[in-house]
Design an enzyme around this catalytic site. Sequence first.
Site, short mmCIF file in Angstrom:
data_model
loop_
_atom_site.label_atom_id
_atom_site.label_comp_id
_atom_site.label_asym_id
_atom_site.label_seq_id
_atom_site.Cartn_x
_atom_site.Cartn_y
_atom_site.Cartn_z
N GLU A 26 -7.50 -2.08 -2.91
CA GLU A 26 -7.98 -1.84 -1.54
C GLU A 26 -8.22 -0.35 -1.28
O GLU A 26 -7.59 0.25 -0.41
CB GLU A 26 -6.90 -2.36 -0.58
CG GLU A 26 -7.35 -2.60 0.82
CD GLU A 26 -6.21 -3.23 1.59
OE1 GLU A 26 -6.30 -4.42 1.88
OE2 GLU A 26 -5.20 -2.54 1.87
N HIS B 169 0.87 -1.18 0.00
CA HIS B 169 0.00 0.00 0.00
C HIS B 169 0.90 1.22 0.00
O HIS B 169 1.33 1.70 1.03
CB HIS B 169 -0.91 -0.04 1.23
CG HIS B 169 -1.68 1.22 1.48
ND1 HIS B 169 -2.64 1.68 0.59
CD2 HIS B 169 -1.65 2.11 2.49
CE1 HIS B 169 -3.14 2.82 1.07
NE2 HIS B 169 -2.56 3.09 2.21
N CYS C 13 -12.84 26.23 20.41
CA CYS C 13 -11.95 27.16 21.11
C CYS C 13 -10.51 26.77 20.81
O CYS C 13 -9.80 26.20 21.66
CB CYS C 13 -12.24 27.13 22.60
SG CYS C 13 -13.86 27.78 22.92
N GLU C 14 -10.09 27.02 19.60
CA GLU C 14 -8.76 26.63 19.12
C GLU C 14 -8.55 27.41 17.83
O GLU C 14 -9.39 27.36 16.93
CB GLU C 14 -8.79 25.12 18.84
CG GLU C 14 -7.52 24.54 18.37
CD GLU C 14 -6.94 23.54 19.39
OE1 GLU C 14 -5.75 23.25 19.27
OE2 GLU C 14 -7.66 23.09 20.29
N ARG D 99 -9.48 16.95 8.35
CA ARG D 99 -8.43 16.92 7.32
C ARG D 99 -7.74 18.26 7.11
O ARG D 99 -6.51 18.29 6.94
CB ARG D 99 -8.98 16.37 6.01
CG ARG D 99 -9.42 14.91 6.11
CD ARG D 99 -9.85 14.32 4.77
NE ARG D 99 -8.72 14.14 3.88
CZ ARG D 99 -8.48 14.88 2.81
NH1 ARG D 99 -9.32 15.83 2.45
NH2 ARG D 99 -7.41 14.66 2.08
N ARG E 73 -10.51 6.06 0.20
CA ARG E 73 -10.90 7.37 -0.32
C ARG E 73 -11.64 7.31 -1.66
O ARG E 73 -12.68 7.95 -1.84
CB ARG E 73 -9.63 8.22 -0.49
CG ARG E 73 -9.85 9.58 -1.07
CD ARG E 73 -8.51 10.29 -1.38
NE ARG E 73 -7.49 10.01 -0.39
CZ ARG E 73 -7.43 10.56 0.81
NH1 ARG E 73 -8.33 11.44 1.16
NH2 ARG E 73 -6.47 10.22 1.65
N TYR F 291 -12.49 9.96 5.40
CA TYR F 291 -11.74 10.54 6.53
C TYR F 291 -12.41 11.80 7.04
O TYR F 291 -11.75 12.72 7.53
CB TYR F 291 -10.27 10.77 6.13
CG TYR F 291 -9.65 9.52 5.55
CD1 TYR F 291 -9.35 8.46 6.39
CD2 TYR F 291 -9.43 9.38 4.19
CE1 TYR F 291 -8.84 7.28 5.88
CE2 TYR F 291 -8.92 8.20 3.66
CZ TYR F 291 -8.62 7.15 4.51
OH TYR F 291 -8.12 5.99 3.99
C1 LIG Z 1 -5.72 3.51 4.67
C2 LIG Z 1 -5.49 2.24 3.97
C3 LIG Z 1 -6.03 2.02 2.70
C4 LIG Z 1 -6.86 3.03 1.97
O1 LIG Z 1 -6.17 4.17 1.66
P1 LIG Z 1 -6.87 5.25 0.71
O2 LIG Z 1 -5.80 6.27 0.50
O3 LIG Z 1 -8.04 5.79 1.44
O4 LIG Z 1 -7.26 4.55 -0.54
C5 LIG Z 1 -5.81 0.79 2.12
N1 LIG Z 1 -5.08 -0.16 2.73
C6 LIG Z 1 -4.54 0.04 3.94
C7 LIG Z 1 -3.78 -1.06 4.57
C8 LIG Z 1 -4.73 1.24 4.60
O5 LIG Z 1 -4.18 1.41 5.80
#
Ligand SMILES: *Cc1c(COP(=O)(O)O)cnc(C)c1O
Length: 420
Positions: free
Chosen positions: A270, A193, A341-342, A309, A273, A377
């Site tokens: 996987e 990833h 309050c920040e 974010r 987002r 997120y």
């Molecule tokens: C966060 C994460 C994702 C997804 O990441 P995106 O940028 O939202 O696509 C996929 N695999 C693993 C292991 C993650 O930790």
Amino acid sequence: MLATRQFATTRTTIADLPIADLVTQFGTPCYVYDLESIKQRVADLASFDVVRYAQKALSNIAILDRLRKLGAVVDAVSAGEIHRALRAGFSPNSQPVGIVYTADVFDEDALDLVVKHNIPVNVGSPDMIEQLGQRAPGRNIAMRINPGFGHGHSQKTNTGGPQSKHGIWHSQIDDCLLRADRHGLTVTGLHMHIGSGTDLEHLSKVCGAMEDACIKVGRTITTISAGGGLPVPYQANQQYVDLHQYFELWNATRNRLQHQFGHDVQLEIEPGRYLVAEAGYLICEIRSVKRMGENLFYLVNAGFNDLARPILYGAHHPISICPRSHGSKDQVDVVIGGPLCESGDIFTQSEGGFVASRKLPMADVGDWVILEVSGAYGFAMSSNYNSKFRCPEILIEDGQAKLIRQRETEADLLRLEIIP
Ligand SMILES: *Cc1c(COP(=O)(O)O)cnc(C)c1O
């Protein structure tokens, strides 16, 4: 030519439903998700054998349920996410397997759950192999590999290389295979990833590293995962990723491995987002319009407790105004801030916390501000900071707005606390 996106600064509907009606029904702030957008994004990835949704991006069980019905399976990174996946009807025994646990460590709860429910594990550290092997020898596992280099839009989101805590370092694969052997664990999958969605040259490096790692592990490999990291446009003129080329690079890697091993190798992707970011809108209400020196501020009733974010990464979200009364309004430079309050509670900020402004229509107290592309997120990172109630979530499906999480109440806020 790759598709790009444009964003309007005035918006009166979401998925054809009037924002005014949504607000009347659910109040503000609230998150609204358009299921049609999620459906399209799942369909975009149909060429992959398996779409494994990284649920940490948006983990409401109604969203998980709909994704399951669309044919996706899920990744879980904690005990809580395993519980969500089970509740949403995913099975660890389906084909493809409904739930995979991916992490760099086990906490006790997660280890108990994967042992109890026979949930496959994608291990991100050598220690996890020992810990799982002691409790559940004989299983199949996947390994998340850190190929020694990364890619990411900030230090906080880089997922490879020596600065990253994620995965098993590429040169320790042999050692991990020995550890697995000792417990009778078989490595049947590898996972990377690294998040290089738009940089195809970089992606081919990742694919090469995957191929090398698979060959090191050998013929037990039956699945490879491209991980997540597919980007979506958050600003005007940003391009969508070239999914065709992205798939072709991974597919070629998979085909070479099939040839090498003489059996089928499944190709998983996987994304988090990519599937849900664009489906989400955070609707809030302007509660004050005030001037500070040369800056004009719209202060709204959502803060970084609702959408973190911008304060975390200086992330840019498209912002639009929904006026209560019609008529075109001049554009002005404005700073959008929340109620906390920040001083960092600013939605229009750049990385490093510098306050920036945005050209938006003139607006009054009572008009609505829509923070767009906030499905990923967004709610998932929300908190009770400043003892704010977490806001409701609404799913628009077949033209109907359905409540999928209630607004929290004082009872929710205080439920676990004790004055001894
Ligand atoms: C966060 C994460 C994702 C997804 O990441 P995106 O940028 O939202 O696509 C996929 N695999 C693993 C292991 C993650 O930790």
